[in-house]
Design a protein around this motif. Structure first.
Motif, PDB file in Angstrom:
ATOM      1  N   TYR A 125      -4.949  -3.511  -2.362  1.00  0.00           N
ATOM      2  CA  TYR A 125      -5.149  -2.178  -2.938  1.00  0.00           C
ATOM      3  C   TYR A 125      -5.523  -1.187  -1.847  1.00  0.00           C
ATOM      4  O   TYR A 125      -6.137  -1.537  -0.868  1.00  0.00           O
ATOM      5  CB  TYR A 125      -6.237  -2.210  -3.991  1.00  0.00           C
ATOM      6  N   GLY A 126      -5.182   0.083  -2.101  1.00  0.00           N
ATOM      7  CA  GLY A 126      -5.519   1.123  -1.152  1.00  0.00           C
ATOM      8  C   GLY A 126      -4.357   1.403  -0.225  1.00  0.00           C
ATOM      9  O   GLY A 126      -3.201   1.398  -0.641  1.00  0.00           O
ATOM     10  N   VAL A 127      -4.660   1.623   1.038  1.00  0.00           N
ATOM     11  CA  VAL A 127      -3.651   1.971   2.032  1.00  0.00           C
ATOM     12  C   VAL A 127      -3.696   0.952   3.159  1.00  0.00           C
ATOM     13  O   VAL A 127      -4.753   0.659   3.705  1.00  0.00           O
ATOM     14  CB  VAL A 127      -3.897   3.385   2.602  1.00  0.00           C
ATOM     15  N   MET A 128      -2.535   0.409   3.505  1.00  0.00           N
ATOM     16  CA  MET A 128      -2.420  -0.548   4.604  1.00  0.00           C
ATOM     17  C   MET A 128      -1.264  -0.101   5.484  1.00  0.00           C
ATOM     18  O   MET A 128      -0.327   0.537   5.020  1.00  0.00           O
ATOM     19  CB  MET A 128      -2.190  -1.964   4.083  1.00  0.00           C
TER      20      MET A 128
ATOM     21  N   GLN B 161      -3.340  -3.617   8.863  1.00  0.00           N
ATOM     22  CA  GLN B 161      -4.722  -3.177   8.794  1.00  0.00           C
ATOM     23  C   GLN B 161      -4.924  -2.241   7.601  1.00  0.00           C
ATOM     24  O   GLN B 161      -4.059  -1.445   7.264  1.00  0.00           O
ATOM     25  CB  GLN B 161      -5.102  -2.423  10.079  1.00  0.00           C
ATOM     26  N   MET B 162      -6.091  -2.355   6.978  1.00  0.00           N
ATOM     27  CA  MET B 162      -6.491  -1.354   6.009  1.00  0.00           C
ATOM     28  C   MET B 162      -6.776  -0.055   6.746  1.00  0.00           C
ATOM     29  O   MET B 162      -7.394  -0.067   7.813  1.00  0.00           O
ATOM     30  CB  MET B 162      -7.745  -1.793   5.247  1.00  0.00           C
ATOM     31  N   VAL B 163      -6.304   1.047   6.208  1.00  0.00           N
ATOM     32  CA  VAL B 163      -6.542   2.344   6.839  1.00  0.00           C
ATOM     33  C   VAL B 163      -7.117   3.298   5.802  1.00  0.00           C
ATOM     34  O   VAL B 163      -6.881   3.161   4.603  1.00  0.00           O
ATOM     35  CB  VAL B 163      -5.250   2.925   7.444  1.00  0.00           C
TER      36      VAL B 163
ATOM     37  N   VAL C  97       0.983   1.954   0.193  1.00  0.00           N
ATOM     38  CA  VAL C  97      -0.009   2.646  -0.613  1.00  0.00           C
ATOM     39  C   VAL C  97       0.020   2.124  -2.042  1.00  0.00           C
ATOM     40  O   VAL C  97       1.069   2.082  -2.676  1.00  0.00           O
ATOM     41  CB  VAL C  97       0.262   4.171  -0.639  1.00  0.00           C
ATOM     42  N   ASN C  98      -1.116   1.710  -2.537  1.00  0.00           N
ATOM     43  CA  ASN C  98      -1.293   1.428  -3.953  1.00  0.00           C
ATOM     44  C   ASN C  98      -2.018   2.631  -4.534  1.00  0.00           C
ATOM     45  O   ASN C  98      -3.193   2.847  -4.242  1.00  0.00           O
ATOM     46  CB  ASN C  98      -2.119   0.153  -4.139  1.00  0.00           C
ATOM     47  N   ALA C  99      -1.335   3.411  -5.343  1.00  0.00           N
ATOM     48  CA  ALA C  99      -1.856   4.715  -5.755  1.00  0.00           C
ATOM     49  C   ALA C  99      -2.305   4.759  -7.207  1.00  0.00           C
ATOM     50  O   ALA C  99      -2.337   5.825  -7.816  1.00  0.00           O
ATOM     51  CB  ALA C  99      -0.797   5.793  -5.512  1.00  0.00           C
ATOM     52  N   SER C 100      -2.682   3.633  -7.779  1.00  0.00           N
ATOM     53  CA  SER C 100      -3.091   3.605  -9.177  1.00  0.00           C
ATOM     54  C   SER C 100      -4.350   4.443  -9.395  1.00  0.00           C
ATOM     55  O   SER C 100      -5.373   4.227  -8.747  1.00  0.00           O
ATOM     56  CB  SER C 100      -3.343   2.169  -9.628  1.00  0.00           C
TER      57      SER C 100
END
Length: 288
Positions: free
Chosen positions: A251-254, A74-76, A262-265
């Motif tokens: 992208y983002g946090v899953m 899930q996206m969080v 975490v994709n932290a770009s």
């Protein structure tokens, strides 16, 4: 990409989830991190038959099997920067791809800074020094950094090949004298630099690796399949946080209930530093 006995997308040793784990970005240089706690079983990974063709792999697994977006992933929402840190937790502040554009970044409170690579444009010593000065101005107790494909001078084999070429793809880098970049890592005096290595801070075992699938002839590139797998097989068992420069898909946090990805770009594909740092709170191990 690999077949494994666990979830696709979780490499050999878990991950900040802080994690990126080698499933490589095909469209930009964003990074990830993924964190997996309390897992000591060895993950057996085999090279997937579609490893050399990520588009075909995505079509086969996502459309035919729904494997890249299973129901339990899930996206969080990331932790708000102004949220109080729970008692007994360690707060990680995650960034990557700052590309010498750190001035506009608003850095939130935290205990540990993790930078997942591409902190320069080309890895020039002057850029590394500027980045190190920025790190020195930050109040985090620990600062952990890996290289990315833009840190050309950190990849010694890449540099050796670059200066042998008849034409220079990176002229400002290829003109450097070896003595100016052979010990470029030593310029990072305000952080812990990881390159296929690990460190333990606050009780967390953290491993960092800069490698990624081949991307337009930049640094730390390896062919998909066995060459990359050999790097992932260096990841030791029992790692809590894995930092790499090639994120899982998305992208983002899953999160899947065990691992957070975490994709932290910070920068966009157009190198605009508009994405805020991502904050992750993890319970501090009792033996720390």
């Amino acid at each position: 990409m690999w077949r494994s006995r666990w979830d696709a997308g979780v490499l050999k040793a878990e991950a900040l989830a802080l994690l990126p784990c080698g499933l490589g970005m095909a469209f930009s240089q964003s990074h990830v991190m993924a964190a997996r706690r309390h897992q000591h079983s060895r993950l057996i990974i085999e090279v997937d038959e579609y490893s050399s063709n990520p588009t075909q792999a995505f079509t086969f697994y996502n459309i035919n099997q729904g494997r890249f977006q299973p129901p339990h992933v899930q996206m969080v929402d990331p932790v708000p920067h102004d949220a109080p840190k729970p008692p007994g937790y360690t707060r990680f502040v995650c960034v990557s791809d700052t590309h010498s554009r750190t001035d506009p970044i608003q850095m939130p409170y935290g205990d540990v800074l993790i930078h997942a690579g591409d902190f320069t444009e080309l890895g020039l010593p002057s850029e590394v020094k500027k980045f190190n000065e920025w790190l020195g101005s930050l109040p985090y107790e620990y600062k952990i950094v890996i290289a990315g494909n833009h840190e050309l001078t950190f990849d010694q084999e890449f540099m050796a090949d670059l200066i042998k070429q008849d034409f220079y793809y990176f002229p400002s880098v290829s003109k450097l004298k070896p003595e100016n970049y052979e010990n470029v890592q030593s310029l990072l005096t305000n952080c812990i630099y990881l390159q296929d290595s690990e460190v333990t801070v606050r009780g967390f075992r953290i491993y960092g690796s800069p490698w990624q699938p081949w991307f337009y002839g930049w640094g730390f590139n390896l062919p998909r399949g066995q060459p990359l797998l050999e790097k992932w097989n260096l990841i030791p068992e029992g790692v809590d946080i894995l930092i790499t420069h090639g994120p899982p898909l998305g992208y983002g946090v899953m999160a899947d209930g065990t691992t957070t990805y975490v994709n932290a770009s910070v920068c966009t594909v157009n190198y605009q530093p508009v994405n805020p740092p991502i904050v992750i709170d993890l319970p501090t191990p009792r033996n720390s």
